[in-house]
Design a protein around this motif. Structure first.
Motif, PDB file in Angstrom:
ATOM      1  N   ALA A   1       0.783  -1.149  -0.023  1.00 32.42           N
ATOM      2  CA  ALA A   1      -0.153   0.195  -0.009  1.00 32.42           C
ATOM      3  C   ALA A   1       0.832   1.422   0.396  1.00 32.42           C
ATOM      4  CB  ALA A   1      -0.675   0.074   1.309  1.00 32.42           C
TER       5      ALA A   1
ATOM      6  N   LYS B   1      -2.235   3.911   3.140  1.00 28.59           N
ATOM      7  CA  LYS B   1      -2.942   2.994   3.347  1.00 28.59           C
ATOM      8  C   LYS B   1      -4.098   2.683   4.270  1.00 28.59           C
ATOM      9  CE  LYS B   1       1.920   2.132   4.601  1.00 28.59           C
ATOM     10  NZ  LYS B   1       2.599   1.213   3.605  1.00 28.59           N
ATOM     11  N   TYR B   2      -4.552   1.496   4.327  1.00 23.94           N
ATOM     12  CA  TYR B   2      -5.720   1.102   5.192  1.00 23.94           C
ATOM     13  C   TYR B   2      -5.569   0.841   6.298  1.00 23.94           C
ATOM     14  CZ  TYR B   2      -8.673  -2.969   6.458  1.00 23.94           C
ATOM     15  OH  TYR B   2      -8.828  -3.994   6.876  1.00 23.94           O
ATOM     16  N   TRP B   3      -6.040   2.033   7.774  1.00 25.70           N
ATOM     17  CA  TRP B   3      -5.690   1.572   8.902  1.00 25.70           C
ATOM     18  C   TRP B   3      -7.684   2.249   9.680  1.00 25.70           C
ATOM     19  CZ3 TRP B   3      -2.364  -1.570  10.877  1.00 25.70           C
ATOM     20  CH2 TRP B   3      -2.019  -1.823  12.644  1.00 25.70           C
TER      21      TRP B   3
ATOM     22  N   SER C   1      -1.046 -12.526   4.478  1.00 28.34           N
ATOM     23  CA  SER C   1      -2.488 -13.247   4.317  1.00 28.34           C
ATOM     24  C   SER C   1      -2.758 -11.783   3.129  1.00 28.34           C
ATOM     25  CB  SER C   1      -2.925 -11.987   5.932  1.00 28.34           C
ATOM     26  OG  SER C   1      -3.361 -10.567   5.422  1.00 28.34           O
TER      27      SER C   1
ATOM     28  N   SER D   1      -9.145 -10.362   4.533  1.00 31.32           N
ATOM     29  CA  SER D   1      -8.126  -9.985   5.208  1.00 31.32           C
ATOM     30  C   SER D   1      -8.352  -8.312   4.110  1.00 31.32           C
ATOM     31  CB  SER D   1      -6.747 -10.222   5.307  1.00 31.32           C
ATOM     32  OG  SER D   1      -5.891  -9.362   5.584  1.00 31.32           O
ATOM     33  N   GLY D   2      -8.817  -7.815   4.947  1.00 35.19           N
ATOM     34  CA  GLY D   2      -8.647  -6.062   3.878  1.00 35.19           C
ATOM     35  C   GLY D   2      -8.058  -6.106   2.878  1.00 35.19           C
ATOM     36  N   SER D   3      -6.691  -6.187   3.054  1.00 39.51           N
ATOM     37  CA  SER D   3      -5.569  -5.351   1.999  1.00 39.51           C
ATOM     38  C   SER D   3      -5.429  -7.176   0.268  1.00 39.51           C
ATOM     39  CB  SER D   3      -4.147  -5.401   2.474  1.00 39.51           C
ATOM     40  OG  SER D   3      -4.210  -6.567   3.552  1.00 39.51           O
TER      41      SER D   3
ATOM     42  N   ARG E   1      -7.034  -5.609  -3.236  1.00 41.94           N
ATOM     43  CA  ARG E   1      -6.450  -5.562  -3.510  1.00 41.94           C
ATOM     44  C   ARG E   1      -5.344  -5.933  -4.237  1.00 41.94           C
ATOM     45  NH1 ARG E   1      -4.753  -1.636   1.025  1.00 41.94           N
ATOM     46  NH2 ARG E   1      -2.815  -2.703   0.458  1.00 41.94           N
TER      47      ARG E   1
ATOM     48  N   MET F   1      -5.410  -1.628  14.754  1.00 40.91           N
ATOM     49  CA  MET F   1      -6.834  -1.226  14.068  1.00 40.91           C
ATOM     50  C   MET F   1      -7.767  -1.061  14.940  1.00 40.91           C
ATOM     51  SD  MET F   1      -6.854  -2.244  10.417  1.00 40.91           S
ATOM     52  CE  MET F   1      -5.696  -2.917   9.090  1.00 40.91           C
TER      53      MET F   1
ATOM     54  N   PHE G   1       0.132   6.910   8.707  1.00 40.76           N
ATOM     55  CA  PHE G   1      -0.309   5.444   9.965  1.00 40.76           C
ATOM     56  C   PHE G   1       0.848   5.047  10.954  1.00 40.76           C
ATOM     57  CE2 PHE G   1       1.358   1.499   9.228  1.00 40.76           C
ATOM     58  CZ  PHE G   1       0.162   0.611  10.344  1.00 40.76           C
TER      59      PHE G   1
ATOM     60  N   ALA H   1       2.473  -2.796   9.139  1.00 38.49           N
ATOM     61  CA  ALA H   1       2.424  -3.555  10.332  1.00 38.49           C
ATOM     62  C   ALA H   1       3.618  -3.664  10.766  1.00 38.49           C
ATOM     63  CB  ALA H   1       0.997  -3.833  10.906  1.00 38.49           C
TER      64      ALA H   1
END
Ligand code: PMV
Length: 349
Positions: free
Chosen positions: A17, A20-22, A125, A154-156, A159, A213, A261, A304
């Motif tokens: 990313a 970032k997704y957080w 993940s 898993s969110g990411s 993508r 998170m 982030f 992370a």
């Protein structure tokens, strides 16, 4: 009638990313508090390979990760299995069953391996769930939009369902139907772009992304500000920088977003530290390098964990690598790369 077992093998690469997704607004179906944008690596680099087999003789669903059997009842794994089977059932009810797809009453055996050290804390993940969802879809004859299912693993991971430059649009519906990944530019768009991974520590991260998170959403007012007032503008600027292949703009946004982030992690209470002293040395090295040339030639980003992901252009790779090796000399005793303070794991995009 003897039914043949159905077997499918797929691979999915890791994505990195740059915005970032957080933070989640819905924990169950994984809806984020902000949109994000990433670069998917090439298929032959850091990737997961997953084989899914179905057979009438299988008694139960089972999964092995890197050769070790894991708990199939994990809720996110169950979400992916349930959603794929639901779509497959729907297709069949619509009279659109895949000619050669597996019977829905059959159990699956899933076997997944990473070609990179899982212990290095690199986004495994994302590749793992993307690969799982795609392989399951193939075995049960499901086609079409699958990023919404990978997201629930898993969110990411949503993508990693696409190559090249990919955004995950946060969406605003409560059921998550509009929280999907979308390709911004294909993998062929920016052939000179290179990605290096500098392994600063192979230890497992102390705070996983899920619990990190949660605490950040509960306690960090900087995170709220970031999600509401910073990321929307950055998504537009980043898309524009990528479209124009403006490396300096891309690199500066990437570094600022990584720094923000990690600032939200520090603003979390109790604070979360993902960067270590080697990460900080790499950050200063990159800034000194760019300053020396009077232009932004290299960017860093950290997820992370303490390992740096470096973006640069093809023509600067040899010199930058040389400099990293000068400051972090490779060990001469034949020890594993992961024992060094920093090592280069990968050399291209
Ligand atoms: O998808 P998760 O739960 O592994 O979270 C990923 C979070 C970051 O890697 C830090 C950022 C991102 O957008 O990938």
């Amino acid at each position: 009638r003897t039914e043949q077992p159905h077997i499918v093998t797929c691979t999915a690469p890791v994505n990195i990313a740059v915005i970032k997704y957080w933070g989640k607004r819905n924990e169950d179906i994984i809806l984020p508090i902000n949109s994000s944008l990433s670069v998917t690596l090439h298929q032959d680099q850091l990737k997961t390979t997953t084989t899914v087999a179905t057979s009438r003789s299988f008694q139960e669903d089972r999964i092995w990760l890197n050769g070790k059997e894991e708990d199939i009842t994990h809720p996110r794994l169950q979400s992916c299995l349930r959603e794929i089977r639901r779509l497959a059932r729907k297709r069949r009810n619509d009279g659109d069953s895949g000619v050669d797809s597996a019977s829905l009453s059959h159990k699956v055996h899933i076997c997944s391996v990473n070609n990179f050290p899982t212990a290095a804390g690199l986004a495994s993940s994302a590749a793992g769930f993307a690969c799982l969802v795609y392989s399951l879809a193939r075995v049960f004859g499901v086609e079409g939009e699958l990023s919404g299912i990978a997201r629930q693993g898993s969110g990411s991971a949503c993508r990693s369902m696409y190559g090249g430059f990919v955004q995950w649009i946060m969406g605003n519906k409560e059921d998550g139907k509009d929280s999907l990944a979308q390709q911004v530019e294909p993998e062929t768009h920016w052939p000179e772009l290179r990605i290096l991974v500098l392994v600063a520590s192979a230890e497992r991260k102390p705070v996983g992304s899920t619990s990190g998170m949660q605490t950040s959403v509960k306690t960090s007012c900087l995170l709220k500000h970031r999600a509401e007032s910073v990321v929307p503008g950055r998504m537009v600027e980043m898309t524009e920088a990528i479209r124009k292949k403006d490396f300096a703009a891309f690199a500066e946004l990437t570094m600022k977003d990584s720094n923000q982030f990690h600032a939200t992690c520090l603003d979390t209470y109790p604070p979360i530290f993902y960067l270590n002293h080697v990460s900080q040395q790499i950050i200063s090295l990159v800034h000194r390098y760019n300053k020396h040339y009077g232009e932004t030639r290299v960017a860093y980003t950290f997820d992370a964990g303490p390992n740096a992901v470096i973006f640069t252009l093809q023509q600067h790779v040899p010199e930058f690598v040389h400099m990293v090796q000068y400051f972090f000399p490779p060990e001469t005793n034949g020890a594993e790369q992961v024992n060094q303070d920093a090592c280069i794991l990968l050399g291209s995009f």
